[in-house]
Design a protein around this motif. Structure first.
Motif, PDB file in Angstrom:
ATOM      1  N   ALA A 168      50.175 -25.625  13.349  1.00 46.56           N
ATOM      2  CA  ALA A 168      49.245 -25.158  14.382  1.00 46.56           C
ATOM      3  C   ALA A 168      49.564 -23.723  14.790  1.00 46.56           C
ATOM      4  O   ALA A 168      48.661 -22.888  14.967  1.00 46.56           O
ATOM      5  N   ASN A 169      50.845 -23.423  14.960  1.00 47.33           N
ATOM      6  CA  ASN A 169      51.248 -22.060  15.323  1.00 47.33           C
ATOM      7  C   ASN A 169      50.858 -21.070  14.228  1.00 47.33           C
ATOM      8  O   ASN A 169      50.392 -19.962  14.511  1.00 47.33           O
ATOM      9  N   GLY A 170      51.071 -21.481  12.982  1.00 51.93           N
ATOM     10  CA  GLY A 170      50.729 -20.604  11.865  1.00 51.93           C
ATOM     11  C   GLY A 170      49.233 -20.324  11.798  1.00 51.93           C
ATOM     12  O   GLY A 170      48.811 -19.183  11.582  1.00 51.93           O
ATOM     13  N   ASP A 171      48.426 -21.359  11.996  1.00 56.09           N
ATOM     14  CA  ASP A 171      46.974 -21.172  11.966  1.00 56.09           C
ATOM     15  C   ASP A 171      46.517 -20.245  13.093  1.00 56.09           C
ATOM     16  O   ASP A 171      45.645 -19.383  12.891  1.00 56.09           O
ATOM     17  N   ALA A 172      47.083 -20.417  14.270  1.00 53.17           N
ATOM     18  CA  ALA A 172      46.710 -19.572  15.411  1.00 53.17           C
ATOM     19  C   ALA A 172      47.099 -18.122  15.165  1.00 53.17           C
ATOM     20  O   ALA A 172      46.343 -17.190  15.488  1.00 53.17           O
ATOM     21  N   TYR A 173      48.266 -17.917  14.562  1.00 53.23           N
ATOM     22  CA  TYR A 173      48.715 -16.547  14.299  1.00 53.23           C
ATOM     23  C   TYR A 173      47.882 -15.900  13.201  1.00 53.23           C
ATOM     24  O   TYR A 173      47.563 -14.705  13.275  1.00 53.23           O
ATOM     25  N   LYS A 174      47.482 -16.687  12.192  1.00 54.25           N
ATOM     26  CA  LYS A 174      46.650 -16.123  11.138  1.00 54.25           C
ATOM     27  C   LYS A 174      45.284 -15.700  11.674  1.00 54.25           C
ATOM     28  O   LYS A 174      44.692 -14.732  11.179  1.00 54.25           O
ATOM     29  N   ALA A 175      44.794 -16.381  12.680  1.00 52.17           N
ATOM     30  CA  ALA A 175      43.540 -15.959  13.314  1.00 52.17           C
ATOM     31  C   ALA A 175      43.725 -14.604  13.989  1.00 52.17           C
ATOM     32  O   ALA A 175      42.834 -13.739  13.928  1.00 52.17           O
ATOM     33  N   LYS A 176      44.879 -14.386  14.617  1.00 49.25           N
ATOM     34  CA  LYS A 176      45.168 -13.085  15.223  1.00 49.25           C
ATOM     35  C   LYS A 176      45.296 -12.003  14.150  1.00 49.25           C
ATOM     36  O   LYS A 176      44.837 -10.877  14.332  1.00 49.25           O
ATOM     37  N   LEU A 177      45.922 -12.349  13.029  1.00 50.27           N
ATOM     38  CA  LEU A 177      46.051 -11.397  11.927  1.00 50.27           C
ATOM     39  C   LEU A 177      44.681 -10.961  11.426  1.00 50.27           C
ATOM     40  O   LEU A 177      44.453  -9.784  11.142  1.00 50.27           O
TER      41      LEU A 177
END
Length: 304
Positions: free
Chosen positions: A163-172
């Motif tokens: 979940a953290n990775g998906d959220a960060y990839k959205a920011k990227l």
């Protein structure tokens, strides 16, 4: 003194610049698994994926040059007590193979799966350009590798890491879109990025910029007269309005290019290291935004 140390560590954690503050070599009540990264950019990205489930630290401190780093005895102690070590790979950390011999911790190359861009000249010709993190698209691959490695390290938290990775990839993706839109507005004759080190190949590819540099990769000997002359010729021929240099090296060679061409010195770009919490780029996302805005402002003559 103990209270001061706790305060400093808390501030560093809140800024996601988790360096050697109370490292695993020292006493701590923090029982979370320790993830040790080779430099601050990786530490920040890893911290976003780990959340509060892992303790993420960087071997090098903010502002350090990563290419020729010399590990200290304290670094070796940290590695010996780490649960996982992350490195960039692509020949960035020349010292890393010798370093990990002192640790039994597993390690993960976070650039695994990235399509490398070959260095086109000098002694490093044909070798992969190591600065793959200068593309937010590539950092999405870094994140996926971290999610997998962290899930193997702490399987009970795998869903959190995903979940953290998906959220960060959205920011990227948001930062990638900001950067692409800003740089796409540059006229053709201004779409040249001239820097001290050839660290922007991936950013240039993603944004349609023509990259030129004085030297290919930071080394002990750099900025030969021939390299400076070549940069001067390119800037003059293409009427490049501004040139840049990176935060971890001397800008003196590029100042010679400025003097010989009349181009403006466009500013300092960040690549190999984040700043401290109070500096201009305390996180990776700040770094990409800062560099993009600095480049656009200098090439167009606008105020940053």
């Amino acid at each position: 003194m103990a209270n001061l140390r706790k305060t400093v560590c808390a501030l560093a954690a809140s800024a996601l610049v988790l360096s050697a503050c109370g490292g695993p070599a020292g006493g701590t009540d923090d029982k979370r698994p320790v993830v040790l990264t080779t430099f601050t950019v990786l530490a920040d990205i890893a911290s976003n994926v780990a959340g509060d489930k892992l303790r993420v630290e960087s071997i090098t401190k903010p502002g350090a040059e990563i290419h020729g780093y010399e590990p200290t005895p304290d670094d070796i102690k940290k590695a010996a007590k780490a649960d996982l070590i992350l490195d960039n790979g692509l020949n960035l950390e020349a010292w890393f193979a010798r370093f990990v011999k002192e640790s039994d911790a597993p390690h993960k190359v976070v650039s695994e799966g990235v399509q490398p861009i070959a260095i086109g000249e000098d002694a490093y010709q044909g070798k992969p350009n190591p600065h793959a993190w200068m593309s937010p698209k590539n950092v999405g691959i870094y994140v996926d590798n971290m999610v997998k490695a962290f899930s193997e390290l702490s399987s009970g938290d795998a869903a959190v890491f995903k979940a953290n990775g998906d959220a960060y990839k959205a920011k990227l993706q948001g930062v990638q879109d900001e950067m692409t839109n800003a740089l796409s507005a540059l006229p053709k004759n201004e779409r040249a990025l001239v820097t001290c080190e050839g660290a922007f190949s991936y950013l240039a590819r993603d944004t349609g910029l023509t990259e030129r540099y004085i030297w290919a990769v930071n080394a002990e000997q750099q900025a030969t007269p021939q390299q400076i002359t070549r940069a001067i010729g390119f800037v003059k021929e293409n009427k490049v309005p501004a040139v840049f240099c990176e935060s971890t090296v001397s800008d003196a060679p590029m100042r010679q290019v400025v003097s010989a061409t009349g181009a403006a010195f466009g500013g300092v770009l960040f690549v190999d290291s984040l700043s401290g919490p109070e500096g201009p780029v305390p996180t990776y996302l700040d770094l990409i935004r800062h560099d993009s805005k600095t480049i656009v402002a200098a090439l167009t003559g606008a105020k940053p």
